[in-house]
Motif scaffolding. Structure first.
Motif, short mmCIF file in Angstrom:
data_model
loop_
_atom_site.label_atom_id
_atom_site.label_comp_id
_atom_site.label_asym_id
_atom_site.label_seq_id
_atom_site.Cartn_x
_atom_site.Cartn_y
_atom_site.Cartn_z
N ILE A 173 19.61 -6.45 -39.08
CA ILE A 173 20.83 -7.25 -39.17
C ILE A 173 21.94 -6.44 -39.83
O ILE A 173 23.07 -6.39 -39.34
CB ILE A 173 20.56 -8.55 -39.96
CG1 ILE A 173 19.61 -9.46 -39.19
CG2 ILE A 173 21.87 -9.28 -40.26
CD1 ILE A 173 19.07 -10.61 -40.02
N LEU A 174 21.61 -5.80 -40.94
CA LEU A 174 22.62 -5.01 -41.66
C LEU A 174 23.12 -3.85 -40.81
O LEU A 174 24.32 -3.58 -40.73
CB LEU A 174 22.04 -4.50 -42.97
CG LEU A 174 21.65 -5.56 -44.00
CD1 LEU A 174 20.95 -4.93 -45.20
CD2 LEU A 174 22.88 -6.34 -44.45
N ASP A 175 22.19 -3.17 -40.12
CA ASP A 175 22.57 -2.02 -39.30
C ASP A 175 23.47 -2.44 -38.14
O ASP A 175 24.49 -1.80 -37.86
CB ASP A 175 21.32 -1.32 -38.75
CG ASP A 175 20.55 -0.59 -39.84
OD1 ASP A 175 21.12 -0.39 -40.93
OD2 ASP A 175 19.38 -0.25 -39.60
N ILE A 176 23.08 -3.52 -37.47
CA ILE A 176 23.87 -3.96 -36.31
C ILE A 176 25.24 -4.45 -36.76
O ILE A 176 26.26 -4.15 -36.14
CB ILE A 176 23.08 -5.03 -35.51
CG1 ILE A 176 21.97 -4.32 -34.75
CG2 ILE A 176 24.01 -5.81 -34.57
CD1 ILE A 176 21.07 -5.22 -33.99
N TYR A 177 25.27 -5.18 -37.85
CA TYR A 177 26.57 -5.64 -38.36
C TYR A 177 27.48 -4.45 -38.65
O TYR A 177 28.66 -4.46 -38.30
CB TYR A 177 26.38 -6.49 -39.62
CG TYR A 177 27.69 -6.96 -40.19
CD1 TYR A 177 28.34 -8.06 -39.65
CD2 TYR A 177 28.29 -6.29 -41.25
CE1 TYR A 177 29.56 -8.48 -40.14
CE2 TYR A 177 29.50 -6.70 -41.76
CZ TYR A 177 30.14 -7.80 -41.20
OH TYR A 177 31.35 -8.20 -41.69
N ASP A 178 26.93 -3.43 -39.26
CA ASP A 178 27.74 -2.25 -39.59
C ASP A 178 28.23 -1.52 -38.34
O ASP A 178 29.30 -0.88 -38.36
CB ASP A 178 26.94 -1.28 -40.46
CG ASP A 178 26.85 -1.76 -41.90
OD1 ASP A 178 27.66 -2.64 -42.28
OD2 ASP A 178 25.97 -1.28 -42.62
N GLN A 179 27.46 -1.60 -37.25
CA GLN A 179 27.84 -0.88 -36.02
C GLN A 179 28.93 -1.58 -35.23
O GLN A 179 29.59 -0.96 -34.40
CB GLN A 179 26.61 -0.70 -35.13
CG GLN A 179 25.63 0.33 -35.65
CD GLN A 179 24.39 0.41 -34.80
OE1 GLN A 179 24.43 0.27 -33.59
NE2 GLN A 179 23.25 0.63 -35.45
N VAL A 180 29.12 -2.87 -35.47
CA VAL A 180 30.18 -3.60 -34.76
C VAL A 180 31.52 -3.19 -35.37
O VAL A 180 31.70 -3.28 -36.59
CB VAL A 180 30.00 -5.12 -34.87
CG1 VAL A 180 31.16 -5.86 -34.21
CG2 VAL A 180 28.68 -5.54 -34.25
N PRO A 181 32.45 -2.71 -34.53
CA PRO A 181 33.73 -2.27 -35.09
C PRO A 181 34.55 -3.44 -35.64
O PRO A 181 34.48 -4.55 -35.11
CB PRO A 181 34.45 -1.63 -33.89
CG PRO A 181 33.77 -2.20 -32.68
CD PRO A 181 32.38 -2.54 -33.07
N SER A 182 35.30 -3.19 -36.66
CA SER A 182 36.19 -4.21 -37.23
C SER A 182 37.46 -4.28 -36.41
O SER A 182 37.89 -3.26 -35.86
CB SER A 182 36.53 -3.85 -38.67
OG SER A 182 35.36 -3.90 -39.46
N PRO A 183 38.08 -5.45 -36.29
CA PRO A 183 37.64 -6.72 -36.87
C PRO A 183 36.51 -7.34 -36.07
O PRO A 183 36.40 -7.12 -34.87
CB PRO A 183 38.91 -7.58 -36.79
CG PRO A 183 39.64 -7.05 -35.60
CD PRO A 183 39.36 -5.58 -35.57
N LYS A 184 35.68 -8.11 -36.74
CA LYS A 184 34.50 -8.68 -36.10
C LYS A 184 34.22 -10.06 -36.69
O LYS A 184 34.69 -10.38 -37.80
CB LYS A 184 33.30 -7.77 -36.31
CG LYS A 184 33.06 -7.38 -37.77
CD LYS A 184 32.03 -6.28 -37.85
CE LYS A 184 32.04 -5.58 -39.20
NZ LYS A 184 31.19 -4.38 -39.22
N ALA A 185 33.46 -10.82 -35.93
CA ALA A 185 33.08 -12.16 -36.38
C ALA A 185 31.58 -12.34 -36.21
O ALA A 185 30.96 -11.70 -35.35
CB ALA A 185 33.83 -13.23 -35.58
N VAL A 186 31.01 -13.20 -37.03
CA VAL A 186 29.58 -13.48 -36.97
C VAL A 186 29.38 -14.97 -36.69
O VAL A 186 29.98 -15.82 -37.36
CB VAL A 186 28.88 -13.11 -38.29
CG1 VAL A 186 27.40 -13.50 -38.25
CG2 VAL A 186 29.04 -11.63 -38.59
N VAL A 187 28.56 -15.26 -35.69
CA VAL A 187 28.20 -16.64 -35.38
C VAL A 187 26.70 -16.80 -35.62
O VAL A 187 25.90 -16.04 -35.07
CB VAL A 187 28.54 -17.00 -33.92
CG1 VAL A 187 28.08 -18.41 -33.58
CG2 VAL A 187 30.03 -16.86 -33.66
#
Ligand code: SF4
Length: 163
Positions: A74-88
């Motif tokens: 979860i942490l790795d994938i979140y970090d790989q998503v470029p900003s700006p980003k949203a989580v659902v």
């Protein structure tokens, strides 16, 4: 927000790309995502596309209870998503562990303690309409610059992840 940022924000709202992560789901929530791609809901007609790589995503859709093995993913994938980003967060599991709470392999903490969640879509599982609504709300937050990671970056100059 300058003109270019505004154009990017509008295009993101019109065509948010989704990265899906199963953190420890029974697959019930994930099955409810599939109808979104069917002619009945036709999410692609709204510009919503599922993508296999987080590096091309705007929104991370996370289902399932948090487990010892999925925590780092979860942490790795979140970090790989470029900003700006949203989580659902999809379903009851990411919030409470739901029926899996108490298992020795379950972390026993909310997804919100790992990454900043913008939209909670309740249900076990949530219906496709609710998932679509959650994605639309996340896209609106992105356009407004009001996702939690955007707000936290503004306030703290940090990465937007809770410490
Ligand atoms: S919320 Fe319900 S349907 Fe979704 S992963 Fe958890 S147990 Fe399965």
């Amino acid at each position: 927000m300058n003109l270019i940022e505004r154009v990017v924000a509008i295009s993101r709202r019109r065509s948010p790309w989704i990265c899906r992560l199963n953190a420890g789901s029974c697959n019930g929530c994930d099955i409810e995502i599939t109808p979104l791609l069917s002619p009945r809901y036709d999410a692609e007609q709204l510009g919503i596309e599922l993508h296999g790589t987080p590096k091309h995503a705007d929104i991370v859709l996370i289902s399932g209870t948090l487990t010892l093995r999925s925590r780092q993913a979860i942490l790795d994938i979140y970090d790989q998503v470029p900003s700006p980003k949203a989580v659902v967060a999809l379903g009851s599991c990411p919030l409470s562990g739901n029926v899996f709470a108490g298992s020795p392999l379950v972390l026993g903490q909310s997804l919100d303690s790992l990454v900043p969640v913008d939209v909670w879509v309740p249900g076990c599982p949530p219906r496709p309409q609710a998932i679509l609504d959650g994605i639309a709300r996340a896209a609106s937050l992105l356009e407004e610059g009001a996702t939690r990671s955007q707000m936290e970056s503004l306030l703290e100059g940090g990465q937007g992840r809770p410490s």
